[in-house]
Design a protein around this motif. Structure first.
Motif, PDB file in Angstrom:
ATOM      1  N   ALA A   1       0.832  -1.208   0.000  1.00 20.76           N
ATOM      2  CA  ALA A   1       0.000   0.000   0.000  1.00 20.76           C
ATOM      3  C   ALA A   1       0.870   1.263   0.000  1.00 20.76           C
ATOM      4  O   ALA A   1       0.538   2.244  -0.674  1.00 20.76           O
ATOM      5  CB  ALA A   1      -0.938  -0.008   1.202  1.00 20.76           C
ATOM      6  N   ALA A   2       1.971   1.236   0.717  1.00 11.96           N
ATOM      7  CA  ALA A   2       2.875   2.393   0.758  1.00 11.96           C
ATOM      8  C   ALA A   2       3.467   2.663  -0.616  1.00 11.96           C
ATOM      9  O   ALA A   2       3.633   3.825  -1.021  1.00 11.96           O
ATOM     10  CB  ALA A   2       3.980   2.172   1.786  1.00 11.96           C
ATOM     11  N   SER A   3       3.792   1.619  -1.337  1.00 11.60           N
ATOM     12  CA  SER A   3       4.333   1.788  -2.685  1.00 11.60           C
ATOM     13  C   SER A   3       3.303   2.455  -3.596  1.00 11.60           C
ATOM     14  O   SER A   3       3.621   3.395  -4.339  1.00 11.60           O
ATOM     15  CB  SER A   3       4.746   0.425  -3.239  1.00 11.60           C
ATOM     16  N   ALA A   4       2.058   1.991  -3.537  1.00  6.43           N
ATOM     17  CA  ALA A   4       0.990   2.612  -4.337  1.00  6.43           C
ATOM     18  C   ALA A   4       0.751   4.050  -3.891  1.00  6.43           C
ATOM     19  O   ALA A   4       0.528   4.950  -4.712  1.00  6.43           O
ATOM     20  CB  ALA A   4      -0.293   1.796  -4.215  1.00  6.43           C
TER      21      ALA A   4
ATOM     22  N   ALA B   1      -8.446   2.105  -2.785  1.00  5.26           N
ATOM     23  CA  ALA B   1      -8.363   0.763  -2.207  1.00  5.26           C
ATOM     24  C   ALA B   1      -6.946   0.208  -2.159  1.00  5.26           C
ATOM     25  O   ALA B   1      -6.630  -0.584  -1.272  1.00  5.26           O
ATOM     26  CB  ALA B   1      -9.265  -0.195  -2.989  1.00  5.26           C
ATOM     27  N   ASP B   2      -6.094   0.632  -3.071  1.00  6.85           N
ATOM     28  CA  ASP B   2      -4.724   0.104  -3.096  1.00  6.85           C
ATOM     29  C   ASP B   2      -3.759   0.918  -2.241  1.00  6.85           C
ATOM     30  O   ASP B   2      -2.576   0.596  -2.174  1.00  6.85           O
ATOM     31  CB  ASP B   2      -4.210   0.020  -4.534  1.00  6.85           C
TER      32      ASP B   2
ATOM     33  N   ALA C   1     -13.649  -3.369   5.308  1.00 10.32           N
ATOM     34  CA  ALA C   1     -13.605  -1.950   5.666  1.00 10.32           C
ATOM     35  C   ALA C   1     -13.822  -1.070   4.443  1.00 10.32           C
ATOM     36  O   ALA C   1     -14.559  -0.077   4.505  1.00 10.32           O
ATOM     37  CB  ALA C   1     -12.272  -1.613   6.341  1.00 10.32           C
ATOM     38  N   MET C   2     -13.217  -1.440   3.321  1.00  6.42           N
ATOM     39  CA  MET C   2     -13.396  -0.652   2.091  1.00  6.42           C
ATOM     40  C   MET C   2     -14.853  -0.691   1.641  1.00  6.42           C
ATOM     41  O   MET C   2     -15.423   0.337   1.254  1.00  6.42           O
ATOM     42  CB  MET C   2     -12.477  -1.164   0.984  1.00  6.42           C
ATOM     43  N   ALA C   3     -15.475  -1.867   1.700  1.00  4.16           N
ATOM     44  CA  ALA C   3     -16.876  -1.995   1.300  1.00  4.16           C
ATOM     45  C   ALA C   3     -17.780  -1.164   2.207  1.00  4.16           C
ATOM     46  O   ALA C   3     -18.705  -0.496   1.740  1.00  4.16           O
ATOM     47  CB  ALA C   3     -17.304  -3.473   1.314  1.00  4.16           C
TER      48      ALA C   3
ATOM     49  N   ARG D   1     -20.088   1.928   1.005  1.00  7.34           N
ATOM     50  CA  ARG D   1     -21.539   1.828   1.178  1.00  7.34           C
ATOM     51  C   ARG D   1     -22.089   2.875   2.143  1.00  7.34           C
ATOM     52  O   ARG D   1     -23.009   3.612   1.825  1.00  7.34           O
ATOM     53  CB  ARG D   1     -21.903   0.420   1.670  1.00  7.34           C
ATOM     54  N   VAL D   2     -21.506   2.994   3.310  1.00  6.21           N
ATOM     55  CA  VAL D   2     -22.058   3.836   4.365  1.00  6.21           C
ATOM     56  C   VAL D   2     -21.582   5.281   4.259  1.00  6.21           C
ATOM     57  O   VAL D   2     -22.378   6.216   4.397  1.00  6.21           O
ATOM     58  CB  VAL D   2     -21.723   3.250   5.758  1.00  6.21           C
ATOM     59  N   LEU D   3     -20.300   5.471   4.013  1.00  4.06           N
ATOM     60  CA  LEU D   3     -19.734   6.825   3.978  1.00  4.06           C
ATOM     61  C   LEU D   3     -19.710   7.422   2.576  1.00  4.06           C
ATOM     62  O   LEU D   3     -19.285   8.549   2.393  1.00  4.06           O
ATOM     63  CB  LEU D   3     -18.311   6.819   4.552  1.00  4.06           C
ATOM     64  N   ARG D   4     -20.124   6.623   1.595  1.00  3.78           N
ATOM     65  CA  ARG D   4     -20.157   7.047   0.195  1.00  3.78           C
ATOM     66  C   ARG D   4     -18.776   7.476  -0.317  1.00  3.78           C
ATOM     67  O   ARG D   4     -18.656   8.406  -1.117  1.00  3.78           O
ATOM     68  CB  ARG D   4     -21.183   8.157  -0.005  1.00  3.78           C
ATOM     69  N   CYS D   5     -17.745   6.814   0.165  1.00  6.06           N
ATOM     70  CA  CYS D   5     -16.376   7.084  -0.295  1.00  6.06           C
ATOM     71  C   CYS D   5     -16.181   6.495  -1.685  1.00  6.06           C
ATOM     72  O   CYS D   5     -16.663   5.397  -1.965  1.00  6.06           O
ATOM     73  CB  CYS D   5     -15.348   6.438   0.629  1.00  6.06           C
ATOM     74  N   ASP D   6     -15.439   7.195  -2.505  1.00  8.32           N
ATOM     75  CA  ASP D   6     -14.946   6.609  -3.735  1.00  8.32           C
ATOM     76  C   ASP D   6     -13.774   5.729  -3.310  1.00  8.32           C
ATOM     77  O   ASP D   6     -12.888   6.177  -2.584  1.00  8.32           O
ATOM     78  CB  ASP D   6     -14.480   7.706  -4.686  1.00  8.32           C
ATOM     79  N   THR D   7     -13.778   4.481  -3.717  1.00  5.16           N
ATOM     80  CA  THR D   7     -12.710   3.561  -3.313  1.00  5.16           C
ATOM     81  C   THR D   7     -11.931   3.016  -4.505  1.00  5.16           C
ATOM     82  O   THR D   7     -11.207   2.035  -4.372  1.00  5.16           O
ATOM     83  CB  THR D   7     -13.296   2.394  -2.480  1.00  5.16           C
ATOM     84  N   ARG D   8     -12.094   3.667  -5.659  1.00  4.47           N
ATOM     85  CA  ARG D   8     -11.315   3.203  -6.815  1.00  4.47           C
ATOM     86  C   ARG D   8      -9.825   3.321  -6.522  1.00  4.47           C
ATOM     87  O   ARG D   8      -9.389   4.265  -5.863  1.00  4.47           O
ATOM     88  CB  ARG D   8     -11.670   4.018  -8.049  1.00  4.47           C
ATOM     89  N   PRO D   9      -9.028   2.379  -7.033  1.00  7.46           N
ATOM     90  CA  PRO D   9      -7.579   2.404  -6.775  1.00  7.46           C
ATOM     91  C   PRO D   9      -6.922   3.693  -7.260  1.00  7.46           C
ATOM     92  O   PRO D   9      -7.331   4.267  -8.266  1.00  7.46           O
ATOM     93  CB  PRO D   9      -7.049   1.210  -7.568  1.00  7.46           C
TER      94      PRO D   9
END
Length: 184
Positions: free
Chosen positions: A25-28, A141-142, A155-157, A161-169
């Protein structure tokens, strides 16, 4: 760009399971940070003080930079630059009992890109507090990690769903000036 707990000695129970996921994740996140910095996006680090009330952020960075293994590698990947902002937080959410809310208000921030450790604790709680304050949120997400892929995915899901976060990488998404895409 808000980086939560990436400067981290990884010396607590469960850190051995988190470490390989955190390094990926740190690399991304380092790639995303470089891209957003080129667009003029400010990076803010919010890190635990690990119960050391006399600590300062730069001492934590120095300690982690001198470490072997994933903690040192992550610190070297995400070493704060001179124009990055830093703060220490006493608990899980970067908003709780820290100057983050005041700082973001002074910067007239309306959107946050949130990355860090761990997805199912500090990232999720920070995202919840940001949602309550009506920030638009992109949590790539990445660019965060948990001890297990299942905990990360759950957690991402939930944040999507709940916080309406964009989770695209972050690695495959481009945004003008770091702005998250429109909410889904």
């Amino acid at each position: 760009l808000l980086l939560v707990d990436y400067i981290n000695p990884l010396n607590y129970p469960g850190a051995e399971a988190l470490a390989p996921n955190a390094l990926r994740a740190a690399s991304a996140t380092a790639a995303l940070k470089a891209r957003l910095a080129a667009e003029g996006v400010v990076t803010l680090y919010a890190n635990d003080n690990y119960g050391v009330w006399q600590s300062d952020f730069h001492s934590l960075v120095s300690t982690c930079l001198g470490m072997e293994g994933p903690a040192g590698e992550i610190a070297r990947l995400l070493y704060p630059q001179a124009d990055d902002l830093t703060l220490l937080k006493p608990r899980h959410s970067a908003f709780y009992a820290s100057p983050l809310e005041l700082l973001l208000a002074q910067m007239e921030t309306r959107e946050l890109v949130l990355c860090g450790l761990a997805t199912d604790m500090c990232v999720q709680l920070t995202a919840g507090d940001a949602f309550l304050r009506r920030y638009e949120l992109w949590v790539p997400a990445d660019c965060s990690a948990a001890q297990t892929p299942a905990a990360h995915d759950e957690a991402m899901a939930w944040m999507a769903r709940v916080l309406r976060c964009d989770t695209r990488p972050g690695a495959s998404t481009t945004h003008a000036r770091g702005t998250p895409p429109p909410p889904r």
